[in-house]
Design a protein around this motif. Structure first.
Motif, PDB file in Angstrom:
ATOM      1  N   GLU A 144       0.814  -1.204   0.000  1.00  0.00           N
ATOM      2  CA  GLU A 144       0.000   0.000   0.000  1.00  0.00           C
ATOM      3  C   GLU A 144       0.854   1.263   0.000  1.00  0.00           C
ATOM      4  N   LYS A 145       0.274   2.355  -0.471  1.00  0.00           N
ATOM      5  CA  LYS A 145       0.989   3.633  -0.522  1.00  0.00           C
ATOM      6  C   LYS A 145       1.273   4.138   0.881  1.00  0.00           C
ATOM      7  N   HIS A 146       0.264   4.046   1.769  1.00  0.00           N
ATOM      8  CA  HIS A 146       0.424   4.522   3.140  1.00  0.00           C
ATOM      9  C   HIS A 146       0.307   3.342   4.111  1.00  0.00           C
ATOM     10  N   SER A 147       1.118   3.385   5.147  1.00  0.00           N
ATOM     11  CA  SER A 147       1.179   2.284   6.097  1.00  0.00           C
ATOM     12  C   SER A 147       0.206   2.495   7.251  1.00  0.00           C
ATOM     13  N   LEU A 148       0.064   1.455   8.067  1.00  0.00           N
ATOM     14  CA  LEU A 148      -0.758   1.561   9.264  1.00  0.00           C
ATOM     15  C   LEU A 148      -0.194   2.633  10.191  1.00  0.00           C
ATOM     16  N   GLY A 149       1.125   2.669  10.323  1.00  0.00           N
ATOM     17  CA  GLY A 149       1.751   3.695  11.158  1.00  0.00           C
ATOM     18  C   GLY A 149       1.436   5.099  10.679  1.00  0.00           C
ATOM     19  N   TYR A 150       1.379   5.270   9.366  1.00  0.00           N
ATOM     20  CA  TYR A 150       1.041   6.582   8.800  1.00  0.00           C
ATOM     21  C   TYR A 150      -0.352   7.009   9.240  1.00  0.00           C
TER      22      TYR A 150
END
Length: 203
Positions: A144-150
């Protein structure tokens, strides 16, 4: 006079068939790209940590910056980890991905954890393990482009939660239901329990 037979049937895939040399070139290009991405990963994470350090210093400074309502004690970091552990343990058995208030609470706990983790930089023998745990959440998922942390970092207190954030948490829940022994939630909660145990011994 000889009579020639009908021409051989036309292969409809002949025009789009990839030449072996082209396949080799494409494969080599993919391998080089993967090597570049693998090499860039630690650099990108180091950049993230530097940016986070600046962000947290801004958040906690006096003046016009955001003032954290988080009360700091010697047990703050341990309490942060216990809250995250309870949230991930709950996600193993309950899909709360559509519950905006719960997601905001989780995101708020993540902010508190990052704030307290940053304060322990250079002071604690377990800081590298904290970094490792943070890296796990900023590396999920790989595709994915953005992570869970993001999403945890960006959407604390938001009135709306992006669907990708909800989808990631639902995927974590479903993955654990399917393969509990090897799920991401199992790996993360194991890391959290190890950290909590080490921190409680050091206090």
């Amino acid at each position: 006079m000889s009579v020639s037979g009908p021409p051989p049937p036309h292969d409809p895939y002949n025009d789009i068939r990839v030449h072996p040399a082209e396949k080799d070139a494409e494969k080599k290009e993919e391998e080089e790209q993967k090597e570049q991405e693998d090499a860039a990963s630690p650099v990108l994470f180091a950049h993230f940590l530097r940016g986070l350090s600046k962000l947290l210093r801004f958040f906690t400074q006096n003046g016009e910056g955001f003032q954290s309502e988080h009360t700091i004690t010697e047990h703050s970091l341990e309490d942060d980890l216990k809250r995250l552990l309870s949230a991930f343990d709950k996600l193993k058995v309950e899909d709360y991905s559509q519950d905006v208030s719960t997601l905001n609470q989780l995101s708020s706990w993540w902010h508190q954890f990052l704030e307290d983790a940053e304060r322990s930089r250079g002071k604690s023998a377990y800081f590298s393990k904290l970094e490792n745990f943070i890296e796990h959440l900023h590396a999920y998922p790989e595709s994915e482009k953005h992570s869970l942390g993001y999403y945890l970092l960006e959407y604390a207190g938001a009135e709306w939660i992006p669907f990708p954030f909800m989808d990631l948490l639902q995927d974590l829940h479903l993955e654990h239901q399917k393969t509990p022994a090897t799920s991401h939630l199992t790996k993360w909660t194991t890391l959290l329990r190890q950290l909590i145990s080490q921190i409680s011994r050091d206090l």
